[in-house]
Design a protein around this motif. Structure first.
Motif, PDB file in Angstrom:
ATOM      1  N   ASP A 101       0.842  -1.186   0.000  1.00  0.00           N
ATOM      2  CA  ASP A 101       0.000   0.000   0.000  1.00  0.00           C
ATOM      3  C   ASP A 101       0.880   1.238   0.000  1.00  0.00           C
ATOM      4  OD1 ASP A 101       0.152   0.809   3.149  1.00  0.00           O
ATOM      5  OD2 ASP A 101      -0.069  -1.359   2.930  1.00  0.00           O
ATOM      6  N   LEU A 102       0.378   2.294  -0.596  1.00  0.00           N
ATOM      7  CA  LEU A 102       1.100   3.551  -0.749  1.00  0.00           C
ATOM      8  C   LEU A 102       0.173   4.689  -0.358  1.00  0.00           C
ATOM      9  CD1 LEU A 102       3.516   5.274  -1.924  1.00  0.00           C
ATOM     10  CD2 LEU A 102       2.285   5.166  -4.114  1.00  0.00           C
ATOM     11  N   ARG A 103       0.695   5.627   0.469  1.00  0.00           N
ATOM     12  CA  ARG A 103      -0.070   6.809   0.865  1.00  0.00           C
ATOM     13  C   ARG A 103       0.793   8.034   0.589  1.00  0.00           C
ATOM     14  NH1 ARG A 103      -4.228   8.328   4.616  1.00  0.00           N
ATOM     15  NH2 ARG A 103      -3.798  10.315   5.662  1.00  0.00           N
ATOM     16  N   LEU A 104       0.300   8.915  -0.299  1.00  0.00           N
ATOM     17  CA  LEU A 104       1.009  10.124  -0.678  1.00  0.00           C
ATOM     18  C   LEU A 104       0.250  11.334  -0.131  1.00  0.00           C
ATOM     19  CD1 LEU A 104       1.863   9.377  -4.430  1.00  0.00           C
ATOM     20  CD2 LEU A 104       3.484   9.497  -2.534  1.00  0.00           C
TER      21      LEU A 104
ATOM     22  N   TYR B 157      -4.260  17.408   0.445  1.00  0.00           N
ATOM     23  CA  TYR B 157      -4.575  16.218  -0.330  1.00  0.00           C
ATOM     24  C   TYR B 157      -3.785  15.000   0.145  1.00  0.00           C
ATOM     25  CZ  TYR B 157      -6.444  19.635  -3.645  1.00  0.00           C
ATOM     26  OH  TYR B 157      -7.142  20.664  -4.236  1.00  0.00           O
ATOM     27  N   PHE B 158      -4.422  13.838  -0.028  1.00  0.00           N
ATOM     28  CA  PHE B 158      -3.663  12.599   0.034  1.00  0.00           C
ATOM     29  C   PHE B 158      -4.255  11.611  -0.967  1.00  0.00           C
ATOM     30  CE2 PHE B 158      -6.882  11.255   3.199  1.00  0.00           C
ATOM     31  CZ  PHE B 158      -7.132   9.948   2.825  1.00  0.00           C
ATOM     32  N   ALA B 159      -3.387  10.775  -1.507  1.00  0.00           N
ATOM     33  CA  ALA B 159      -3.793   9.685  -2.407  1.00  0.00           C
ATOM     34  C   ALA B 159      -3.317   8.383  -1.792  1.00  0.00           C
ATOM     35  CB  ALA B 159      -3.192   9.867  -3.790  1.00  0.00           C
ATOM     36  N   GLN B 160      -4.123   7.344  -1.963  1.00  0.00           N
ATOM     37  CA  GLN B 160      -3.794   6.045  -1.363  1.00  0.00           C
ATOM     38  C   GLN B 160      -4.069   4.938  -2.377  1.00  0.00           C
ATOM     39  OE1 GLN B 160      -4.710   5.335   2.897  1.00  0.00           O
ATOM     40  NE2 GLN B 160      -6.003   3.696   2.141  1.00  0.00           N
ATOM     41  N   LEU B 161      -3.114   4.028  -2.500  1.00  0.00           N
ATOM     42  CA  LEU B 161      -3.238   2.888  -3.396  1.00  0.00           C
ATOM     43  C   LEU B 161      -2.945   1.617  -2.609  1.00  0.00           C
ATOM     44  CD1 LEU B 161      -1.241   4.297  -6.455  1.00  0.00           C
ATOM     45  CD2 LEU B 161      -3.734   4.261  -6.183  1.00  0.00           C
ATOM     46  N   GLN B 162      -3.684   0.562  -2.906  1.00  0.00           N
ATOM     47  CA  GLN B 162      -3.466  -0.720  -2.248  1.00  0.00           C
ATOM     48  C   GLN B 162      -3.731  -1.840  -3.245  1.00  0.00           C
ATOM     49  OE1 GLN B 162      -6.181  -1.872   0.917  1.00  0.00           O
ATOM     50  NE2 GLN B 162      -4.587  -3.002   1.986  1.00  0.00           N
ATOM     51  N   ALA B 163      -2.851  -2.854  -3.240  1.00  0.00           N
ATOM     52  CA  ALA B 163      -3.028  -4.051  -4.073  1.00  0.00           C
ATOM     53  C   ALA B 163      -2.603  -5.253  -3.248  1.00  0.00           C
ATOM     54  CB  ALA B 163      -2.208  -3.963  -5.349  1.00  0.00           C
TER      55      ALA B 163
ATOM     56  N   GLU C 111      -7.564  -1.080  -4.148  1.00  0.00           N
ATOM     57  CA  GLU C 111      -8.272   0.151  -3.800  1.00  0.00           C
ATOM     58  C   GLU C 111      -7.435   1.349  -4.213  1.00  0.00           C
ATOM     59  OE1 GLU C 111     -10.771   2.098  -0.121  1.00  0.00           O
ATOM     60  OE2 GLU C 111      -8.776   1.308   0.335  1.00  0.00           O
ATOM     61  N   ALA C 112      -8.119   2.401  -4.690  1.00  0.00           N
ATOM     62  CA  ALA C 112      -7.491   3.685  -4.998  1.00  0.00           C
ATOM     63  C   ALA C 112      -8.328   4.785  -4.360  1.00  0.00           C
ATOM     64  CB  ALA C 112      -7.389   3.888  -6.514  1.00  0.00           C
ATOM     65  N   VAL C 113      -7.658   5.739  -3.706  1.00  0.00           N
ATOM     66  CA  VAL C 113      -8.337   6.803  -2.963  1.00  0.00           C
ATOM     67  C   VAL C 113      -7.696   8.133  -3.315  1.00  0.00           C
ATOM     68  CG1 VAL C 113      -8.882   7.731  -0.679  1.00  0.00           C
ATOM     69  CG2 VAL C 113      -8.836   5.258  -1.034  1.00  0.00           C
ATOM     70  N   LEU C 114      -8.523   9.170  -3.463  1.00  0.00           N
ATOM     71  CA  LEU C 114      -8.058  10.548  -3.570  1.00  0.00           C
ATOM     72  C   LEU C 114      -8.922  11.384  -2.641  1.00  0.00           C
ATOM     73  CD1 LEU C 114      -6.222  12.675  -4.889  1.00  0.00           C
ATOM     74  CD2 LEU C 114      -7.999  12.976  -6.641  1.00  0.00           C
ATOM     75  N   ASP C 115      -8.261  12.155  -1.751  1.00  0.00           N
ATOM     76  CA  ASP C 115      -8.989  12.879  -0.707  1.00  0.00           C
ATOM     77  C   ASP C 115      -8.501  14.324  -0.648  1.00  0.00           C
ATOM     78  OD1 ASP C 115     -10.605  12.309   2.138  1.00  0.00           O
ATOM     79  OD2 ASP C 115      -9.108  13.900   2.296  1.00  0.00           O
ATOM     80  N   ARG C 116      -9.443  15.239  -0.500  1.00  0.00           N
ATOM     81  CA  ARG C 116      -9.138  16.657  -0.249  1.00  0.00           C
ATOM     82  C   ARG C 116      -9.858  17.090   1.012  1.00  0.00           C
ATOM     83  NH1 ARG C 116     -10.899  22.057  -0.902  1.00  0.00           N
ATOM     84  NH2 ARG C 116      -9.274  23.461  -1.737  1.00  0.00           N
ATOM     85  N   THR C 117      -9.099  17.609   1.980  1.00  0.00           N
ATOM     86  CA  THR C 117      -9.687  18.084   3.227  1.00  0.00           C
ATOM     87  C   THR C 117      -9.567  19.600   3.251  1.00  0.00           C
ATOM     88  OG1 THR C 117      -8.966  16.041   4.309  1.00  0.00           O
ATOM     89  CG2 THR C 117      -9.676  17.842   5.731  1.00  0.00           C
TER      90      THR C 117
ATOM     91  N   PHE D 130     -13.465  16.482  -0.536  1.00  0.00           N
ATOM     92  CA  PHE D 130     -14.021  15.313  -1.221  1.00  0.00           C
ATOM     93  C   PHE D 130     -13.237  14.079  -0.836  1.00  0.00           C
ATOM     94  CE2 PHE D 130     -11.097  17.154  -4.497  1.00  0.00           C
ATOM     95  CZ  PHE D 130     -10.194  16.109  -4.576  1.00  0.00           C
ATOM     96  N   HIS D 131     -13.859  12.933  -1.068  1.00  0.00           N
ATOM     97  CA  HIS D 131     -13.227  11.636  -0.866  1.00  0.00           C
ATOM     98  C   HIS D 131     -13.725  10.729  -1.986  1.00  0.00           C
ATOM     99  CE1 HIS D 131     -11.223   8.507   1.591  1.00  0.00           C
ATOM    100  NE2 HIS D 131     -12.157   7.714   1.085  1.00  0.00           N
ATOM    101  N   TYR D 132     -12.850  10.438  -2.948  1.00  0.00           N
ATOM    102  CA  TYR D 132     -13.189   9.592  -4.081  1.00  0.00           C
ATOM    103  C   TYR D 132     -12.384   8.295  -3.960  1.00  0.00           C
ATOM    104  CZ  TYR D 132     -14.635  14.153  -5.967  1.00  0.00           C
ATOM    105  OH  TYR D 132     -15.204  15.388  -6.144  1.00  0.00           O
ATOM    106  N   ASN D 133     -13.058   7.179  -4.118  1.00  0.00           N
ATOM    107  CA  ASN D 133     -12.326   5.912  -4.047  1.00  0.00           C
ATOM    108  C   ASN D 133     -13.035   4.843  -4.865  1.00  0.00           C
ATOM    109  OD1 ASN D 133     -14.419   5.529  -1.859  1.00  0.00           O
ATOM    110  ND2 ASN D 133     -13.379   3.547  -1.724  1.00  0.00           N
ATOM    111  N   VAL D 134     -12.276   3.837  -5.234  1.00  0.00           N
ATOM    112  CA  VAL D 134     -12.822   2.646  -5.867  1.00  0.00           C
ATOM    113  C   VAL D 134     -12.134   1.446  -5.231  1.00  0.00           C
ATOM    114  CG1 VAL D 134     -11.162   2.805  -7.773  1.00  0.00           C
ATOM    115  CG2 VAL D 134     -13.232   1.422  -8.035  1.00  0.00           C
ATOM    116  N   ILE D 135     -12.931   0.442  -4.858  1.00  0.00           N
ATOM    117  CA  ILE D 135     -12.400  -0.767  -4.247  1.00  0.00           C
ATOM    118  C   ILE D 135     -12.969  -1.972  -4.967  1.00  0.00           C
ATOM    119  CG2 ILE D 135     -14.221  -0.768  -2.481  1.00  0.00           C
ATOM    120  CD1 ILE D 135     -12.214  -2.095  -0.592  1.00  0.00           C
TER     121      ILE D 135
END
Length: 795
Positions: free
Chosen positions: A436-439, A445-451, A469-475, A481-486
């Motif tokens: 998993d990766l969290r940027l 912003y943060f982006a998160q990827l997991q495989a 899973e892929a996530v893109l978040d803006r606080t 927003f919080h956009y993700n697909v799993i």
């Protein structure tokens, strides 16, 4: 300007402010609102460092301590001066760090200081101050020490790693209070507010090796009468990280940690009883069985940043039973938090997105060990346990669970991690590996990827599956927003994790809009969360076939001055049903003088609409409450029928004295089939918990919880109304909803002078009756007694 006069008055009148004004005072003041966030606490090596933790800051060391002041409002509105005045003193000796807190509260009546003689970790309804120590200075994780005005403690960890803390019910960025540390605190309420004195030994902390230490620090004051949270640094809600907005304790030198060994032997004795079942099925005489167990934990702090833990037969009797949850949607498993001390200590280092580490899957280990630590910018955590053969998928085989988690820090607050998980049960196994990766970027912003992939053998075949899973978040402050697909393959499994559902791909779009009121207005903040969710069967998503479920919802939250909040929610959804989940079910139908079977066919797509709302009172000095309801058209997923749904829930906390706490709650769900107006499900769960704190380490607790479940006895075909049967070989078995009338009563006497040193004596009983909630002819079904004693030896 007039609003600041009370704050200025108390600052000028306080003993600390008076000491600051003397020309010969060596004190250095760090004002958070002036961005004076680099604190150099003084070191005390002389006899002046010998202080008594009594809640009176009268020793010479306190006169030289650094002072943190100038707090800002954070919740519900940030970027404003705090309306309450707070001063925090800090200094350190070779073996411990000390904090002195003066919190000024000029109000009276219901706005006066809220303080009770609560049990450990149960001070959420009191005024309290949180001290966050990021001892590795990595801006990702912090020790949290919390005190109420009487010095009662709560403690744990705050983590922003990107997933649930394993086994807990804590989201990233929230305080996880499951861990307990050894530290001292004492407080007292004064006529101007309250004062608390703390000593935190370096032995109770983990930190990087080095002669000179820089730690992150944040102070948060939570004021109950207003519902405000105030922070020393001017933290912004518009940020991807709360911990990243901390200040610094700089230049601390020559801290003495040493190797720490803790032995925690424990002995338990349990007596469980139930009536014998006679040949005619009636209840006979009661029979009791006694079980004695000797176990314990060992902890070796090898260095200041690596800890080895071991346990033999860890006991679960020191915590109250899980509160019953209503499983109205049986497509999903229920999640219960971990509470056993061995597993919660250091659990934040097993933090993995999507809860792929869930230690409650290790049900009753005979032995377990783990090592956790940090080497440079790399977190290392390994856990291994031998579980009870009774819970094995292969009877007679001891399950062996092993979990390895490695996470590396880079580029500010970003992380990259890997997980390897294995569970062996004889010839059966489940193996999981992934990364998993969290940027974190652009502050907001943060982006998160997991495989992740898994291989599972149960029987003769080995099945492989994957999860991504892929996530893109803006606080942002006004917009986020919080956009993700799993996606989870049907054959993906995680026997050491918690995966409530498989075989789907689900994109999700959530947007938040926020409005803020002006200072002094009744309206303080309004949030609206607009969410769109779609769900496909896993393989149909990639072949661009029609979706299975979709949902649109809007959640509205209004915060009012004084701590009142109002929520209103609307959800419009559409559900189709996967026929494979209902395979093997049949319906009996008459055919020309005989009974035949037809395969059960789920209903066509159903559209639902639910309205909900909730009102929360402020935390008054003696009382707070919450009440909510949902109503609308929904689906009974057991039989795919259209139903009307009504949910009710309420809770209230009453604190008539500083020693007595009463919590009452009620939850109910009622589903009524629209085709024949018959109730398919009616669940009611009232619960009462009472605690009386005889002294700070001693309390008596009573918990009574009633689970009343009724409704249609059979799952029925939505077209014909006939009962649905399940094909089991050559026989048919009706799918029944078994009614329940369980009333569980638990008593506990607890003596816990320090974490790990305890004496418990308890009694629990389950009762039932024919008429639910009548409380007229209750009869015992089973009961049990237990005693537990443990003692912590620190060397």
């Amino acid at each position: 300007m007039l609003a600041l006069l009370p704050v200025l008055f108390f600052q000028a009148a306080s003993p600390v402010a008076q000491a600051q004004s003397r020309p010969d005072s060596p004190r250095v003041v760090y004002n958070g609102r002036a961005n004076q966030l680099q604190v150099r606490p003084p070191r005390e090596d002389s006899r002046d460092a010998e202080v008594v933790i009594d809640g009176v800051l009268d020793e010479p060391a306190w006169g030289r301590a650094a002072m943190l002041t100038g707090f800002s409002l954070y919740q519900p509105i940030d970027q404003r001066p705090a309306p309450d005045s707070t001063e925090v003193l800090v200094w350190y000796s070779p073996t411990a760090i000390y904090f002195g807190i003066r919190a000024f509260e000029p109000h009276g009546g219901e706005s006066a200081v809220h303080a009770t003689l609560a049990d450990r970790d149960r001070i959420g309804g009191d005024d309290n101050v949180e001290i966050h120590l990021d001892t590795f200075h990595d801006r990702r994780r912090a020790f949290v020490f919390i005190v109420n005005p009487l010095g009662v403690q709560a403690d744990g960890m705050k983590s922003e790693g990107g997933g649930f803390i394993p086994g807990s019910n804590v989201m990233p960025g929230q305080n996880d209070l499951s861990a307990d540390f050894l530290w001292q605190s004492k407080g007292r309420v004064t006529d101007w507010g309250f004062v608390v004195e703390l000593r935190i030994p370096f032995k109770s902390l983990r930190y990087a090796e080095g002669d000179v230490q820089d730690w992150g620090i944040q102070i948060q004051r939570n004021v109950q009468h207003s519902g405000y949270d105030e922070t020393w640094t001017p933290a912004r809600r518009a940020s991807a990280s709360f911990i990243g907005q901390q200040g610094t304790l700089a230049g601390m030198r020559d801290l003495h940690h040493g190797q720490v060994v803790e032995l925690n032997p424990e002995v338990t004795s349990t007596t469980a009883g139930a009536p014998r079942t006679l040949a005619d099925g009636s209840a006979g005489a009661w029979r009791y069985e006694r079980t004695n167990a000797l176990g314990g934990n060992v902890k070796w702090g090898m260095t200041s940043n690596f800890v080895l833990n071991g346990t033999i037969k860890p006991d679960f009797s020191q915590v109250e039973a899980d509160a019953t949850q209503i499983a109205s949607d049986l497509r999903f498993a229920l999640f219960y938090p971990e509470k056993r001390p061995f597993f919660v200590e250091g659990s934040d280092q097993f933090n993995v997105p999507n809860t792929l580490v869930y230690t409650r899957q290790i049900v009753h280990p005979t032995a377990a060990a783990k090592v956790t630590g940090k080497l440079g910018g790399t977190d290392l955590a390994f856990l291994s346990a031998v579980d009870d053969p009774e819970i094995s998928r292969r009877p007679g085989e001891n399950p062996i669970a092993s979990i390895l988690r490695i996470r590396r820090d880079f580029a500010g607050q970003s992380t990259i991690g890997i997980l390897a998980s294995d569970r062996e049960e004889g010839s059966a196994f489940n193996r999981v590996a992934g990364g998993d990766l969290r940027l974190v970027f652009g502050r907001l912003y943060f982006a998160q990827l997991q495989a992740v992939g898994s291989a599972t053998r149960l029987g003769d075949a080995t099945r492989a599956g994957s999860m991504f899973e892929a996530v893109l978040d803006r606080t942002g402050r006004a917009f986020g927003f919080h956009y993700n697909v799993i996606g989870i393959h049907p054959d993906f499994a995680a026997w050491n994790g918690f995966v409530p559902r498989t075989g789907y791909v689900q994109p999700n779009i959530a947007n938040r809009f926020t409005l803020y009121g002006r200072p002094g207005e009744v309206f303080e903040r309004y949030n609206i969360f607009a969410t769109m969710t779609a769900l496909w069967r896993y393989h149909e998503f990639f072949s661009a076939k029609s979706l299975l479920e979709n949902k649109i919802s809007a959640s509205n939250e209004i915060l009012l001055r004084g701590g009142w909040s109002i929520n209103a929610n609307q959800t419009l959804a559409s559900f189709a049903f996967d026929p494979t989940r209902y395979s093997g079910r049949v319906v009996l139908v008459p055919v020309t003088g005989r009974i035949d079977t037809l395969p059960f066919a789920p209903s066509p797509r159903i559209t639902t609409f639910i309205l909900g709302g909730r009102v929360n009172t402020p935390a008054f000095q003696r009382f707070d409450a919450s009440v909510g309801a949902n109503a609308g058209n929904d689906v009974d997923f057991q039989e795919t029928s259209r139903v009307r749904r009504v949910d009710l829930n309420a809770s209230a906390n009453w604190r008539p004295t500083d020693k007595l706490r009463v919590n009452a709650s009620y939850a109910s769900t009622m589903l009524t089939r629209r085709s024949d107006e018959r109730r398919t499900t009616h669940i009611r769960i009232p619960r009462l918990k009472m605690e009386y704190q005889l002294a700070r380490p001693i309390f008596v607790r009573f918990v009574g919880q009633y689970n009343a479940t009724a409704g249609d006895t059979f799952v029925r075909d939505p077209r014909t109304g006939n009962a649905v049967y399940e094909q089991r070989g050559t026989t048919l078995a009706g799918i029944q909803r078994f009614p329940a009338t369980d009333f569980r009563v638990d008593w506990l006497f607890s003596y816990r002078p320090a974490p790990g040193t305890v004496f418990f004596a308890g009694y629990g009983s389950t009762l039932t009756e024919d008429d639910p909630l009548a409380f007229s002819r209750l009869r015992r079904v089973d009961d049990g007694f237990f005693l537990k004693a443990s003692y912590l030896i620190r060397m």
